[in-house]
Design an enzyme around this catalytic site. Structure first.
Site, mmCIF file in Angstrom:
data_model
loop_
_atom_site.group_PDB
_atom_site.id
_atom_site.type_symbol
_atom_site.label_atom_id
_atom_site.label_comp_id
_atom_site.label_asym_id
_atom_site.label_seq_id
_atom_site.Cartn_x
_atom_site.Cartn_y
_atom_site.Cartn_z
ATOM 1 N N HIS A 156 -4.110 -0.328 -4.383
ATOM 2 C CA HIS A 156 -5.568 -0.488 -4.256
ATOM 3 C C HIS A 156 -6.216 -0.074 -5.589
ATOM 4 O O HIS A 156 -7.248 0.600 -5.614
ATOM 5 C CB HIS A 156 -6.117 0.373 -3.123
ATOM 6 C CG HIS A 156 -5.526 0.076 -1.774
ATOM 7 N ND1 HIS A 156 -5.903 -1.001 -1.007
ATOM 8 C CD2 HIS A 156 -4.571 0.733 -1.061
ATOM 9 C CE1 HIS A 156 -5.217 -0.996 0.128
ATOM 10 N NE2 HIS A 156 -4.403 0.035 0.117
ATOM 11 N N GLU B 62 -5.391 -5.015 -5.071
ATOM 12 C CA GLU B 62 -5.191 -5.572 -3.739
ATOM 13 C C GLU B 62 -4.850 -7.059 -3.835
ATOM 14 O O GLU B 62 -5.225 -7.744 -4.785
ATOM 15 C CB GLU B 62 -6.440 -5.361 -2.893
ATOM 16 C CG GLU B 62 -6.704 -3.892 -2.583
ATOM 17 C CD GLU B 62 -7.969 -3.656 -1.766
ATOM 18 O OE1 GLU B 62 -8.683 -4.641 -1.484
ATOM 19 O OE2 GLU B 62 -8.233 -2.491 -1.415
ATOM 20 N N SER C 159 0.838 -1.202 0.000
ATOM 21 C CA SER C 159 0.000 0.000 0.000
ATOM 22 C C SER C 159 0.874 1.253 0.000
ATOM 23 O O SER C 159 1.632 1.464 -0.931
ATOM 24 C CB SER C 159 -0.964 -0.051 1.187
ATOM 25 O OG SER C 159 -1.940 0.951 1.108
#
Length: 279
Positions: free
Chosen positions: A177, A204, A135
């Site tokens: 994401h 993801e 992330s």
């Protein structure tokens, strides 16, 4: 700037994970991170600075031990002065793998940017040490980092803000994401500012394992969107007002899943094992 790779050596792996990697019943991404970080002798430093949740560091320490790392240390940074401590620098020197957790990428860059720790991590990667993150920890790995931006698929002037990242490489810009948060537009906008880099959009539970040969390998259950703007024929980015759509012609887009690859040097995509599986 990326550190120079010493003569006769090879750069370490760069591992960018799109967030929400499977930590329970299928840990293939974390398991592969350990494999490319030394396997059974892997010596990992986890940096949870992007997150303000106190359980983040211990959680990854447990996970990496469970998937086979020999030694794991959690190393948080609360101030820029922390990034100058000799003991912390020695520990990073010993590591075979360095991992950044998710959170806020601007917290990472404002605390680590320009410090001895940031410089040392670049040097260690150039000397063969694996560096990765999930992330926000993936976004910071490259020289150019998406700090924040708007969701949506349209290329809109001013819809994304860039900031300097860790600088392991200048070959790509990461977004994470990706499909889940509809981030194609902001990655395209970032490339419209400067088409030199390759855009890598990570779903993801999906990771780009970028080897010393600059080949992107896919691991995980989702896909990687690769945007190549090197052959853009026209861009109106320099002419439109902020908030207005941008005309961008000649962009190449590839969707990679596990088994496919993309070479960042030649900019060639390859279906690889996916072709063999159909025969």
């Amino acid at each position: 700037m990326p550190s120079k790779i010493p003569h006769g050596e090879t750069r370490g792996w760069i591992v960018a994970i799109g967030g929400a990697e499977n930590k329970e019943n299928d840990r293939r991404i974390l398991e592969r991170f350990i494999r490319v970080s030394g396997g059974e002798s892997a010596n990992i430093v986890v940096i949870p600075t992007a997150s303000r949740l106190p359980e983040t560091g211990p959680r990854y320490e447990q996970l990496f031990k469970e998937v086979g790392a020999a030694h794991v240390t959690v190393m948080d940074f609360d101030t820029r002065r922390d990034c100058q401590e000799a003991g912390r620098l020695r520990r990073i020197e010993e590591a075979t793998g360095i991992f950044f957790t998710g959170g806020n990428q601007l917290r990472l860059t404002t605390l680590l940017g320009g410090t001895p720790v940031a410089k040392l991590i670049r040097v260690r990667n150039a000397h063969g040490v694996t560096v990765g993150g999930t992330s926000a920890g993936a976004s910071i790995l490259s020289e150019h980092m998406i700090a924040f931006g708007d969701e949506g698929s349209s290329v809109i002037s001013g819809s994304v803000r860039l900031a300097p990242g860790l600088g392991l490489t200048n070959r790509f810009i990461i977004d994470q994401h990706f499909r889940q948060r509809d981030r194609l537009g902001r990655l395209l906008t970032a490339l419209a500012y400067n088409p030199f880099a390759v855009g890598i959009g990570l779903d993801e539970d999906t990771a780009a394992f970028i080897g010393p040969d600059n080949t992107v390998n896919v691991e995980g259950s989702g896909g990687i969107t690769v945007v190549d703007a090197s052959e853009v024929q026209f861009s109106s980015m320099d002419e439109v007002h902020e908030g207005r759509p941008v005309c961008l012609l000649g962009v190449k887009l590839h969707i990679l899943t596990q088994g496919a690859t993309f070479n960042l040097h030649t900019r060639q995509a390859d279906a690889g094992a996916l072709v063999q599986s159909k025969s």
